[in-house]
Design an enzyme around this catalytic site. Sequence first.
Site, PDB file in Angstrom:
ATOM      1  N   GLU A 198       0.810  -1.228   0.000  1.00 35.05           N
ATOM      2  CA  GLU A 198       0.000   0.000   0.000  1.00 35.05           C
ATOM      3  C   GLU A 198       0.838   1.271   0.000  1.00 35.05           C
ATOM      4  O   GLU A 198       0.445   2.276   0.603  1.00 35.05           O
ATOM      5  CB  GLU A 198      -0.926   0.026   1.227  1.00 35.05           C
ATOM      6  N   GLU A 242      -7.008  -7.402  -0.228  1.00 38.47           N
ATOM      7  CA  GLU A 242      -7.519  -7.298   1.151  1.00 38.47           C
ATOM      8  C   GLU A 242      -8.977  -6.880   1.138  1.00 38.47           C
ATOM      9  O   GLU A 242      -9.295  -5.720   0.905  1.00 38.47           O
ATOM     10  CB  GLU A 242      -6.726  -6.260   1.964  1.00 38.47           C
TER      11      GLU A 242
END
Length: 844
Positions: free
Chosen positions: A184, A253
Site C-alpha cells: 500500500e 484485502e
Amino acid sequence: MREATKILVFRLVWFLCIHVPPMFCANVTYDHRALLIDGNRRLFISGSIHYPRSTPQTWPDLIQKSKDGGLDVIETYVFWNFHEPVRGQYYFEGRGDLVNFVKLVAAAGLYVHLRIGPYACAEWNYGGFPLWLHFIPGIKFRTDNEPFKAEMQRFTAKIVDMMKQENLYASQGGPIILSQIENEYGNIDKPYGAAGKSYIKWAASMATSLNTGVPWVMCQQPDAPDPMINTCNGFYCDQFTPNSNAKPKMWTENWSGWFLSFGGAVPYRPVEDIAFAVARFYQRGGTFQNYYMYHGGTNFGRTSGGPFISTSYDYDAPIDEYGIIRQPKWGHLRDLHKAIKLCEEALIATDPTITSLGSNLEAAVYKSGTVCAAFLANIGTSDSTTNFNGNSYQLPAWSVSILPDCKNVVLNTAKINSASTTSSFITQSLKLKEDGGGALEDSSSEWSWISEPIGISKNGSFSKFGLVEQINTTADRSDYLWYSLSIDFEDDVSAQTVLHIESLGHALHAFINGKLAGSGKGNSGNAKVNVDIPITLVAGKNTIDLLSLTVGLQNYGSFFDTWGAGITGPVTLKGLKNGTTIDLSSQQWTYQIGLQGEDLGLSSGSVGQWNSQSNLPKNQPLTWYKTNFVAPSGNDPVAIDFTGMGKGEAWVNGQSIGRFWPTYVSPNSGCATSCNYRGSYSSSKCLKNCGKPSQTLYHVPRSWLQTDSNTLVLFEESGGDPTQISFATKQIGSLCSHVSESHPPPIDMWNSDSESGRRSGPVLSLECPNPKQIISSIKFASFGTPSGTCGSFNHGSCSSNKALSIVKKACIGSSNCKINVSIDTFGDPCRRVTKSLAVEASCT
Ligand code: GAL
C-alpha cells in the site's frame, strides 16, 4: 554442486514436473482476465492467516477449516522483525516456522500468496520493520535510499531463497503462486515525492530480478510498473481497474471486519455486506479475492503494532481468534464461494456485459459459447423486483443474486441458508496448584509477588540534560523508559502544585516521592499524552519518577518510523510558591531502559525472590505476581479474564500471551443496537461493547499449557487485584437457523443436469458443530413471521402451531436434520405472506 549432480537434480525436477498432479510445477502467468495456471485461467478465493498469530499446533486445523470454507489460497505476510530480531540473526522456529506453514498449506492442497513486503503494516509492531533498521547510519525507510534498499533487498532475497531451497514456488512444484513486494505504498507516497516514485520502480525491478517464476503484486499502487500487478485493498473493490489491460482485476484485502484497539469498541462486519462486496467484485470482472483476515488470531508478546492495537486480532473473521468457525459468516461465505465457482467457466471465458435494470439495479452477464452466468445486483437500500431475460426476480436491498445458468438463482447474498451458532466464555475457577498436589480454590496466599522498584534501580542507567525520545533510547527492547529527576526546594512549597507533562505517547505513570500521583494515556487516534497532575511536594529533596511506556509501535503512515514516543516535553511544575512555573525539560534527567524485573527474567517464574507471605499487595502499582494453576480440562480454547487488573503483560509458562489492559474502556457512544448491513460499510459503522473494556479476555493457546501445573506471571503497572483473575473456556452454545420461503434451495442441491434440484424449495439445515454430538433439544421453532436473532427469537403475529413438534421430530437425536421450509410441511398459518422458519437448537 558438481556438474553431474546438477544434471541429475535437473532431471529429477523435470521428471516430477511432468508426472505429479497439476497443482505442482505449475507455470503461473496472468492476462487481462485472470491468473493462469499452466495456461488455464483460474478464479481464486483466498484468505489471510498470519502464521505468528497462532501456534503451529493449530495451523493444520485452521488451514483445513479454510479449505472447507472454500478457499483456494492462503495469503500471509512475512514478518521481518519476527524473523530477524537482531541483524543477521534469524529465527524461523515455532510460530516463525514459515517453511512449515507453507508446506502445511500445500499439504492441504491449497496455494499460497506470500506477501514478503518486507514492510507489512498489519497492525504489527513497527509495521514489521526490525528496530535495528532504524539505527543504520543514513537510513530512510521506504524511499530511494541506498542503506534501506540494501537491507530490503537482502531480506527479500533471503526469503525468496529460503522458499526456493525448499522448492516452494509453483514454478518448482510448490504452492506459492504469487508474491507481494511493498504494501500500500501508493496510499502514502506523496510526501516522499520523486524519491518515492523511483523507489517503487526499484522495488519492482529488484523483486523481478529474484526470479521466483511466479507473478508479483503491489497492492494499492496505481503506478505499479510492469510486470507487477497492482491490486486493490478495501471494503469494496468492484469499481477498481488495474493499470493495464494486460493485468487481471485482483483484490488482496477484503477486510472481513476490523481490528480492535485498546480504548475502542469492538468492530464487526455483517456477513450480508461482505458477501455483497465479494459478489459485486466477481460480478464486475474480478477473478481473485482475499479475505483480510480469514483467521486473525492473537498478537502474542509485544508483536502488536499501533499504537494501542489490542492483543486480540480477532477481526470478526470467518474463523475466530480461538480457531472456532464463526457462524453464519463462515457458512454463508462458503455457500457464496460455491455459487461463484459454479460460474467459473463463464467468468474466466469472457468479460461481463453490464447493463442497468433500473435505478440501482445492475446485471452482469458472462456469456461465451454455451456457458452463461449472470449476477443481478441491487445496490440500493430498498428491496426491488426486476425483470431479466423475461423472468421476474426479487432483489433484496444491497444484495446480489447469482445465476450460474443465467436463469436460476443459486444464491442471494442477503439470504442466509447457513446456520448460525452462539458461543460464549464459561468461567472456570482459577484452580491453584498446591505444592502437595491437590487443586485449591482461589486464595490470596497462592499468589506470590515482587515489587518493581520505582525509578532508577538497575545498572546501565544514564543521565542527560533534556528529555529524550523514547524509541531512539530503548530501541524497543522494552515498553518502559524511566525519566527521573531529583529536585530541591529550600522552603515551603505550595500545596497546589501541578505537574504538567507532554509526551508523544503512548502512556505514562508519574510517581512523586515514591507514590503514584497520576497517569495519562493517548488513544488510537492520537497517541500523545498531555496531563496536569496535582501533586504535593515537600521542602527539601523531591523525586519525580516518570514511567513512560509504548503500547506497540506505529505501523502505518508516511514516515511512520520517525513519529517517536516518550516524554519529549515540556515538563513543568505549575503554581509553585508565588504562582511561578518552572520548566524541568532541560534539567539533568536520569534514564533507565526497561524494568529490573525484565532484566532478572521474572517472566519465566523460575528466578527471583518471590514473596509469599499472606499480605498479598493489591492495587499496588509496579507489582510482579506469580501463581501456579491447573489447566481447564477438555479441549475447548482457553482464555484468561483479566477483569480486576489494570495494565501490564502476562506470561504462561514463560511465553508472553501479550499485553493486558482491561481498564481501558471504549467510549459510551457509537454502538448501534443492531447494525443495518444495507449501505456502505466503514470501520466505525458496526461496533459493539461501547462503554465496556475493549478487551478482558486473553487467549492462552492450549499447546502452551500442561495438564498439571502451569505458571502464570503478570507484571502489573498501575494496580490490580490478581485474585479476581479467572479462566474461561470458549464453548459453542446454541445452533440456529432462519430460512424463508423466498430463500434459494441449499447450494448443494444445484445440479446443472437436473432442473428438479433447482426447483426444489428452501430447506432449513442444522448440523451439530461436532459430528459426535446430537441435537438434544429444540429451544425455539416458529413457522410464520418470527423475528430476532439466535438466542432471542420471537414468534411473530403469524405462527404455525405445529412448528415445534415437526422440528423436534425431524431433529432430536440426530447430528443433523433438514426441514423443507414450506406450507406443505407446516400448513399455512397466514396466506399471502412470505413466511419463514426460525429454529434454535442445542447439541450435546
Ligand atoms: C491495510 C494494510 C494491512 C492492514 C489493514 C488494516 O491498509 O495493508 O496490513 O493494516 O490495512 O487491518
